[in-house]
Scaffold this active site. Structure first.
Site, PDB file in Angstrom:
ATOM      1  N   GLN A 156      26.230  -2.497  31.895  1.00  0.00           N
ATOM      2  CA  GLN A 156      25.241  -2.119  33.208  1.00  0.00           C
ATOM      3  C   GLN A 156      25.922  -3.842  32.984  1.00  0.00           C
ATOM      4  O   GLN A 156      24.692  -4.444  32.821  1.00  0.00           O
ATOM      5  CB  GLN A 156      24.709  -1.665  32.536  1.00  0.00           C
ATOM      6  CG  GLN A 156      23.406  -1.652  33.854  1.00  0.00           C
ATOM      7  CD  GLN A 156      22.156  -0.631  33.366  1.00  0.00           C
ATOM      8  OE1 GLN A 156      22.432   0.518  32.436  1.00  0.00           O
ATOM      9  NE2 GLN A 156      20.814  -0.897  33.470  1.00  0.00           N
ATOM     10  N   SER A 169      20.740  -7.086  35.358  1.00  0.00           N
ATOM     11  CA  SER A 169      19.867  -8.026  34.566  1.00  0.00           C
ATOM     12  C   SER A 169      20.044  -9.150  34.515  1.00  0.00           C
ATOM     13  O   SER A 169      20.857  -9.865  34.583  1.00  0.00           O
ATOM     14  CB  SER A 169      19.350  -7.969  33.627  1.00  0.00           C
ATOM     15  OG  SER A 169      18.318  -6.779  33.308  1.00  0.00           O
ATOM     16  N   SER A 201      23.893  -4.785  27.576  1.00  0.00           N
ATOM     17  CA  SER A 201      24.796  -4.298  25.803  1.00  0.00           C
ATOM     18  C   SER A 201      26.351  -3.400  26.106  1.00  0.00           C
ATOM     19  O   SER A 201      26.169  -3.383  27.369  1.00  0.00           O
ATOM     20  CB  SER A 201      23.731  -3.373  25.537  1.00  0.00           C
ATOM     21  OG  SER A 201      22.184  -3.592  25.365  1.00  0.00           O
ATOM     22  N   GLU A 212      18.436   5.991  33.260  1.00  0.00           N
ATOM     23  CA  GLU A 212      18.235   4.910  31.419  1.00  0.00           C
ATOM     24  C   GLU A 212      17.110   5.535  30.699  1.00  0.00           C
ATOM     25  O   GLU A 212      17.079   5.283  29.751  1.00  0.00           O
ATOM     26  CB  GLU A 212      18.256   3.678  31.983  1.00  0.00           C
ATOM     27  CG  GLU A 212      18.423   2.506  30.878  1.00  0.00           C
ATOM     28  CD  GLU A 212      18.430   1.219  31.525  1.00  0.00           C
ATOM     29  OE1 GLU A 212      18.784  -0.078  30.639  1.00  0.00           O
ATOM     30  OE2 GLU A 212      18.259   0.494  32.587  1.00  0.00           O
ATOM     31  N   GLU A 262       5.298  -3.616  31.102  1.00  0.00           N
ATOM     32  CA  GLU A 262       4.628  -3.405  31.985  1.00  0.00           C
ATOM     33  C   GLU A 262       5.083  -2.201  33.174  1.00  0.00           C
ATOM     34  O   GLU A 262       4.496  -1.677  34.191  1.00  0.00           O
ATOM     35  CB  GLU A 262       4.439  -4.389  31.920  1.00  0.00           C
ATOM     36  CG  GLU A 262       3.905  -5.263  30.771  1.00  0.00           C
ATOM     37  CD  GLU A 262       4.685  -5.377  29.987  1.00  0.00           C
ATOM     38  OE1 GLU A 262       3.597  -6.128  28.705  1.00  0.00           O
ATOM     39  OE2 GLU A 262       5.963  -5.287  29.738  1.00  0.00           O
TER      40      GLU A 262
END
Length: 397
Positions: free
Chosen positions: A115, A118, A150, A233, A367
């Protein structure tokens, strides 16, 4: 048809399949391909795509029958992104031809997925991603850097979001692609973790050609497609199918029963029991969540499951280290290596203590999960967001 009748019919189908494909004499990959073709991979997926269009709750019936027969599984722990995130996204947005191309080798584990989301400057605020895709005929030329990826070192394919229009607000200028990880210009570099291992990577994309035919969803609608992936996910991480005493609580119980409970105080006993009860409550809650999401897109409840999993795993590993006494202070193997996922059951409790620190980051930080729960589940006022209508190119970075 009643659920009992459907379950009985499925058990009969598995029995007939095993008669024709003896797992003792059939090559593993041939067995898995045949199982997919017979519609016994994902029973809730459509005909021709590994399933039979049945209720997802019946998957447990099929899996149990194959397990009882000693049949090989598809090693789901080795392709968690493919099975948990890529497959439902492809099912919702890919063409029928692409679904047939991708889903079979994905399910059998012949093709691993990663994926590419990020970035160094776009983690929790993923919509600010700046990896650039520029149209060139029937292709897109992609340049940028991704991080925390990953399985990138093993992946054949990647789910990629890239900015195709910098002149519109951040959520509206992204597009979503399937990227061939063997393409020229894709460079994977290992990232070393607290455990010493390199479980994930940073990925550099330099003039990588991605066909427009590999785009999922409409141009500029990548954020919409991304939500499907992200919500799946969180469910995959926090609401995975696990037996009683599976996962982190299982390791704690094994340590407790191996003799670590000798000399334990009443307070420690109570703490272990409380964690067992919370883990079992979380397991049952997530089982219900999976049933609720079977008919459609998972909702924000998956964020609650993911948050609960992260907190529990960290608390459980902390208690396990305490039980280990002096041994809990030692972690002697910081070898820089790629992890062997089949070794987890033999790793020390100190490894799990270190590894669970990442549970509150991966798949969305705790968060962010709390924000989602507050706004979308509890209906609390949203945080002020002053950049949602500002063109991406004008954002401070």
């Amino acid at each position: 048809m009643t659920e009992e009748k459907a379950a009985a019919d499925l058990r009969g189908e598995v029995e007939r399949f095993l008669h024709d494909h003896d797992p003792r004499t059939t090559e593993r990959i041939d067995f898995l391909r045949a199982r997919f073709d017979a519609g016994l991979a994902w029973v809730d997926y459509p005909l021709g795509l590994g399933g039979r269009g049945l209720d997802r709750s019946l998957q447990a019936v099929v899996d149990a029958a194959f397990l009882e027969a000693g049949a090989p599984d598809n090693a789901p722990h080795r392709n968690v992104i493919g099975l948990g995130m890529a497959a439902p996204t492809l099912l919702k947005y890919a063409s029928e031809a692409d679904q047939k191309r991708y889903l079979r080798p994905l399910w059998t584990g012949e093709e691993i997925w990663c994926q590419l989301f990020s970035e160094p400057g776009a983690g929790s605020d993923l919509a600010t991603a700046g990896t650039k895709a520029v149209r060139d005929g029937d292709d897109w030329i992609v340049n940028g850097q991704k991080v925390w990826t990953s399985l990138a070192h093993e992946a054949s394919w990647a789910l990629l979001i890239a900015r195709t229009d910098p002149d519109v607000p951040k959520h509206r200028g992204l597009s979503y692609f399937v990227c061939d990880m063997s393409s020229p210009g894709v460079e994977v570099r290992a990232l070393r973790q607290l455990t010493g291992e390199a479980e994930f990577n940073e990925v550099f994309l330099s003039d990588v050609r991605v066909p427009d035919a590999n785009r999922l969803g409409d141009l500029g609608e990548g954020w919409k497609v991304t939500q499907t992936t992200l919500m799946n996910e969180r469910v995959a991480i926090g609401a995975g199918l696990a037996p009683r005493e599976g996962g982190p609580i299982g390791f704690l119980c094994k340590t407790w029963r191996s003799g670590a409970n000798e000399g334990a105080t009443a307070g420690t006993y109570d703490r272990v029991l409380q964690l067992w009860e919370r883990a079992e409550a979380a397991r049952l809650t997530t089982a219900r969540l999976r049933q609720q999401m079977a008919a459609g897109l998972p909702g924000p409840e998956g964020s609650g499951a993911k948050l609960t999993y992260a907190l529990l795993a960290q608390e459980i590993s902390s208690v396990e280290v305490d039980l280990l006494g002096d041994d809990g202070l030692r972690f002697d193997d910081y070898t820089f290596r790629r992890p062997d996922l089949d070794e987890e059951s033999s790793r020390p409790g100190t490894y799990r203590f270190l590894r669970t620190k990442g549970n509150s980051i991966e798949g969305g930080t705790s968060e962010i999960m709390r924000n989602i729960i507050a706004e979308r589940v509890l209906g609390l006022p949203a945080e002020p967001r002053v950049d949602v209508d500002v063109p991406w190119k004008e954002l401070a970075r």
